[in-house]
Design an enzyme around this catalytic site. Structure first.
Site, PDB file in Angstrom:
ATOM      1  N   VAL A  60     -12.726  43.380  93.020  1.00 22.07           N
ATOM      2  CA  VAL A  60     -12.952  43.649  94.440  1.00 22.07           C
ATOM      3  C   VAL A  60     -12.276  42.579  95.293  1.00 22.07           C
ATOM      4  O   VAL A  60     -11.714  42.880  96.355  1.00 22.07           O
ATOM      5  CB  VAL A  60     -14.462  43.751  94.744  1.00 22.07           C
ATOM      6  CG1 VAL A  60     -14.693  43.969  96.233  1.00 22.07           C
ATOM      7  CG2 VAL A  60     -15.079  44.893  93.956  1.00 22.07           C
ATOM      8  N   LYS A  91      -2.313  43.501  86.215  1.00 20.91           N
ATOM      9  CA  LYS A  91      -3.465  43.204  85.359  1.00 20.91           C
ATOM     10  C   LYS A  91      -2.898  43.022  83.956  1.00 20.91           C
ATOM     11  O   LYS A  91      -2.574  44.004  83.272  1.00 20.91           O
ATOM     12  CB  LYS A  91      -4.463  44.366  85.387  1.00 20.91           C
ATOM     13  CG  LYS A  91      -5.687  44.183  84.503  1.00 20.91           C
ATOM     14  CD  LYS A  91      -6.742  43.329  85.164  1.00 20.91           C
ATOM     15  CE  LYS A  91      -8.012  43.280  84.291  1.00 20.91           C
ATOM     16  NZ  LYS A  91      -9.072  42.461  84.886  1.00 20.91           N
ATOM     17  N   GLY A 140     -17.603  36.177  95.230  1.00 23.33           N
ATOM     18  CA  GLY A 140     -17.301  37.560  94.889  1.00 23.33           C
ATOM     19  C   GLY A 140     -18.299  38.566  95.390  1.00 23.33           C
ATOM     20  O   GLY A 140     -17.957  39.746  95.552  1.00 23.33           O
ATOM     21  N   SER A 141     -19.528  38.152  95.654  1.00 18.21           N
ATOM     22  CA  SER A 141     -20.558  39.070  96.148  1.00 18.21           C
ATOM     23  C   SER A 141     -21.557  38.267  96.975  1.00 18.21           C
ATOM     24  O   SER A 141     -22.427  37.585  96.415  1.00 18.21           O
ATOM     25  CB  SER A 141     -21.262  39.781  94.980  1.00 18.21           C
ATOM     26  OG  SER A 141     -22.260  40.664  95.439  1.00 18.21           O
TER      27      SER A 141
END
Length: 220
Positions: free
Chosen positions: A18, A35, A170-171
Site C-alpha cells: 500500500v 517486485k 504503513g497503517s
C-alpha cells in the site's frame, strides 16, 4: 520523489504494498514498479502488483519471479526447485527501467535481509549493485515494538552505507493509542531518520479514485 526508491519493511505484513501504491499515486511523471519476488500466490492469483494496479491504475508493473508457498523467496524457490533470478539480473532490470522513467519503485519481500536469490543475496545487496542513485523507504508499524524493529532496519542500512529517504508508517489508526502517538514522536529521535508519511488504516480497501486523490497528502 524521483529516481529509484526501494520500499522495505521492518517485517512482513507492515503495509509495503500500500505504501508503494501511495508513492506511485503521489509521484509526478512516469512511474514503474518492480517486485523482484512474489511469494504465496499461484500463477493465476492477484499478487502485490495487481493490488497496486487496482489502487492506482498504474500498469507499468514488473515481477521478477512468482513462487507458490508463502515463505522467503530463497526458501520457496528451493522447495519448488525454481532457479531464482540473481540480484545482478534485478539490478539490470532496474537500471533499464530508470532510463526513461521519472521514478522506479522496488518493493521488497518481507524485511530487508530476506534472501532474494540462490546465493542468499537480499534487497540491500541488490541496491548495492546499482550504479545509479537510489534511496530506501522503511515501512514500519505504528505500535509497540516498532522502535526496536525500525532501529534495527535503519542500523542494517547504515552499516552497508545505503541511503535512507525516510520512514513511513504503513497503517496509521484513526484513533492512535498512547504507544502509537509516542512512537510517532520517538521514531525520528531513536533512528535519526524522519517519518515522512503515514498511510491511514484501511487505505488498501479504498476505491481507486479516492486512493489516488488522497495519496499525495499522506506524505510530508
Amino acid at each position: 520523489m524521483s529516481g529509484v526508491l526501494f520500499v522495505t519493511g521492518t517485517d512482513t505484513g507492515v503495509g509495503k504494498t500500500v505504501v508503494t501504491a501511495a508513492l506511485a499515486a503521489g509521484a509526478d511523471g512516469c512511474v514503474a514498479v518492480l517486485k523482484p519476488a512474489q511469494t504465496g500466490v499461484t500463477a493465476d492469483e492477484p499478487g502485490d502488483l495487481q493490488d497496486i494496479e487496482r489502487l492506482t491504475g498504474l500498469d507499468d508493473l514488473h515481477e521478477g519471479v512468482r513462487l507458490l508457498e508463502p515463505l522467503a523467496p530463497t526458501t520457496a524457490g528451493r522447495r519448488q526447485k525454481v532457479v531464482l533470478p540473481s540480484v545482478d539480473e534485478h539490478a539490470r532490470t532496474i537500471e533499464k527501467l530508470a532510463v526513461d522513467r521519472d521514478l522506479v519503485l522496488v518493493e521488497g519481500a518481507g524485511g530487508l535481509l530476506v534472501g532474494l536469490d540462490d546465493d542468499g543475496n537480499d534487497l540491500a545487496d541488490l541496491a548495492a549493485r546499482l550504479e545509479i542513485p537510489f534511496a530506501f523507504v522503511v515501512v514500519a508499524r505504528a505500535g509497540l515494538g516498532t522502535l526496536n524493529h525500525t532501529g534495527l532496519t535503519v542500523e542494517a542500512l547504515r552499516a552497508r552505507g545505503l541511503p535512507i529517504a525516510g520512514i513511513v508508517i504503513g497503517s496509521w489508526p484513526a484513533e492512535p493509542d498512547l504507544a502509537e502517538r509516542c512512537n510517532l514522536e520517538d521514531l525520528p529521535t531513536t533512528t535519526g531518520v524522519p517519518v515522512i508519511g503515514r498511510i491511514p488504516e484501511g487505505a488498501g480497501a479504498m476505491d481507486r479514485e479516492a486512493f489516488v486523490a488522497a495519496a499525495a497528502g499522506w506524505f510530508d
